[in-house]
Design a protein around this motif. Structure first.
Motif, short mmCIF file in Angstrom:
data_model
loop_
_atom_site.label_atom_id
_atom_site.label_comp_id
_atom_site.label_asym_id
_atom_site.label_seq_id
_atom_site.Cartn_x
_atom_site.Cartn_y
_atom_site.Cartn_z
N GLU A 149 0.83 -1.21 0.00
CA GLU A 149 0.00 0.00 0.00
C GLU A 149 0.87 1.26 0.00
OE1 GLU A 149 -2.73 -0.33 3.24
OE2 GLU A 149 -3.75 -2.06 2.36
N ALA A 150 1.96 1.23 0.76
CA ALA A 150 2.86 2.38 0.78
C ALA A 150 3.48 2.61 -0.59
CB ALA A 150 3.95 2.17 1.84
N LEU A 151 3.81 1.53 -1.30
CA LEU A 151 4.36 1.66 -2.66
C LEU A 151 3.33 2.26 -3.61
CD1 LEU A 151 6.41 -1.63 -2.94
CD2 LEU A 151 7.32 0.67 -3.24
N HIS A 152 2.08 1.81 -3.53
CA HIS A 152 1.04 2.41 -4.37
C HIS A 152 0.89 3.90 -4.07
CE1 HIS A 152 -0.57 -0.85 -6.72
NE2 HIS A 152 -0.73 -1.62 -5.66
N ALA A 153 0.90 4.24 -2.78
CA ALA A 153 0.74 5.64 -2.40
C ALA A 153 1.89 6.49 -2.94
CB ALA A 153 0.65 5.76 -0.88
N ALA A 154 3.08 5.90 -3.03
CA ALA A 154 4.25 6.63 -3.54
C ALA A 154 4.25 6.70 -5.06
CB ALA A 154 5.53 5.97 -3.04
N GLY A 155 3.51 5.81 -5.72
CA GLY A 155 3.43 5.81 -7.19
C GLY A 155 3.59 4.40 -7.74
N THR A 156 2.52 3.86 -8.28
CA THR A 156 2.53 2.46 -8.73
C THR A 156 3.58 2.21 -9.80
OG1 THR A 156 0.17 2.33 -8.22
CG2 THR A 156 1.09 0.60 -9.61
N ALA A 157 3.61 3.04 -10.82
CA ALA A 157 4.53 2.81 -11.95
C ALA A 157 5.99 2.81 -11.48
CB ALA A 157 4.32 3.85 -13.03
N MET A 176 1.15 -6.27 -4.63
CA MET A 176 0.77 -4.99 -5.22
C MET A 176 -0.62 -5.09 -5.88
SD MET A 176 3.23 -2.57 -4.93
CE MET A 176 3.11 -1.51 -6.37
N ARG A 177 -0.87 -6.22 -6.58
CA ARG A 177 -2.19 -6.40 -7.19
C ARG A 177 -3.28 -6.49 -6.12
NH1 ARG A 177 0.79 -9.60 -10.42
NH2 ARG A 177 0.20 -11.52 -9.37
N GLU A 178 -2.98 -7.21 -5.04
CA GLU A 178 -3.94 -7.38 -3.95
C GLU A 178 -4.27 -6.05 -3.27
OE1 GLU A 178 -6.26 -9.42 -1.02
OE2 GLU A 178 -5.43 -10.20 -2.87
N ALA A 179 -3.25 -5.22 -3.08
CA ALA A 179 -3.42 -4.00 -2.29
C ALA A 179 -3.94 -2.81 -3.09
CB ALA A 179 -2.07 -3.62 -1.65
N ARG A 180 -3.93 -2.90 -4.42
CA ARG A 180 -4.25 -1.71 -5.21
C ARG A 180 -5.67 -1.21 -5.02
NH1 ARG A 180 -6.27 -2.89 -11.10
NH2 ARG A 180 -6.05 -0.66 -11.19
N GLU A 182 -7.19 -0.85 -2.30
CA GLU A 182 -7.32 -0.14 -1.03
C GLU A 182 -6.66 1.24 -1.07
OE1 GLU A 182 -9.26 -1.56 0.94
OE2 GLU A 182 -9.20 -3.58 0.12
N VAL A 183 -5.97 1.56 -2.16
CA VAL A 183 -5.25 2.83 -2.22
C VAL A 183 -5.84 3.69 -3.35
CG1 VAL A 183 -3.00 3.94 -2.50
CG2 VAL A 183 -3.15 1.69 -1.41
N PRO A 184 -6.48 4.80 -3.00
CA PRO A 184 -7.04 5.66 -4.05
C PRO A 184 -5.95 6.11 -5.03
CG PRO A 184 -7.79 6.37 -1.89
CD PRO A 184 -6.73 5.32 -1.66
N GLY A 185 -6.24 6.01 -6.32
CA GLY A 185 -5.30 6.44 -7.35
C GLY A 185 -4.24 5.43 -7.70
N ALA A 186 -4.29 4.23 -7.12
CA ALA A 186 -3.30 3.21 -7.46
C ALA A 186 -3.46 2.78 -8.91
CB ALA A 186 -3.44 2.01 -6.54
#
Length: 199
Positions: A149-157, A176-180, A182-186
């Motif tokens: 989730e922290a990685l998605h929040a920092a930027g998925t790409a 990352m697929r599982e958590a995306r 839960e993170v807006p904008g992932a």
């Protein structure tokens, strides 16, 4: 209607805000509702069915939604589930807010002004490489989900680039697929890192 203060946090039901040192901590409305339920009933453990009745009474959700909500609240409060200061898991029952003292005050009063702690600077945010390393090294499910989730929040790409080529990349991508959700904008997380066919 009372407002609650505990540690550096102020929880305002009337304004629907959680503040830390006078600065807003962003929470989605249902998670704020959950925190209110826990703080209001802090003298006892709250069972899961009561939480669902108060927070998700208009929709049907799984236990996973509650687990995710508690995980997000813990992250917002800087709480460690292994040594909780704020939210304790009550096995096979539910959760309890355990921080003391909690001060109640009039929620109509002005909110505390944002003020930096004297002589303290905020710790720098972890780099993308540090976050990727945390996910690659995580062993516990909760640690893996939090890191993803922290990685998605920092930027998925950028996170996918940081994970590419490392041992454990496939497992990290799965988290990352599982958590995306839960993170807006992932962003999307492809199963494969490159054009090679699946083995």
């Amino acid at each position: 209607m009372p407002r609650y203060r505990f540690g550096p946090y102020t929880l305002s039901p009337a304004r629907r805000l959680l503040l830390r040192d006078g600065r807003e901590v962003p929470l989605i409305p249902r998670y704020l509702d959950l925190l209110l339920v826990l703080v209001e009933t802090r003298r006892q453990a709250v069972d899961r069915s009561r939480i669902f009745d108060r927070v998700w009474n208009d929709v049907v959700v799984s236990d996973g939604a509650l687990t995710q909500a508690v995980r997000t609240l813990r992250r917002a409060l800087g709480d460690d589930p292994r040594q909780p200061r704020f939210i304790r898991t009550v096995s096979r029952h539910g959760y309890q807010f355990i921080f003391a003292p909690v001060t109640e005050e009039d929620d109509g009063a002005p909110l505390p002004a944002p003020a930096p702690a004297p002589g303290q600077e905020e710790a720098p945010a972890p780099s993308m490489a540090e976050l990727a390393g945390r996910l690659l090294a995580a062993e516990a499910e909760e640690d893996s989900r939090d890191a993803a989730e922290a990685l998605h929040a920092a930027g998925t790409a950028a996170a996918l680039v940081a994970l590419a080529g490392h041992p454990g990349e496939a497992r990290a991508r799965a988290w990352m697929r599982e958590a995306r959700w839960e993170v807006p904008g992932a962003g999307p997380v492809p199963i494969l890192s490159g054009p090679a066919p699946a083995a």
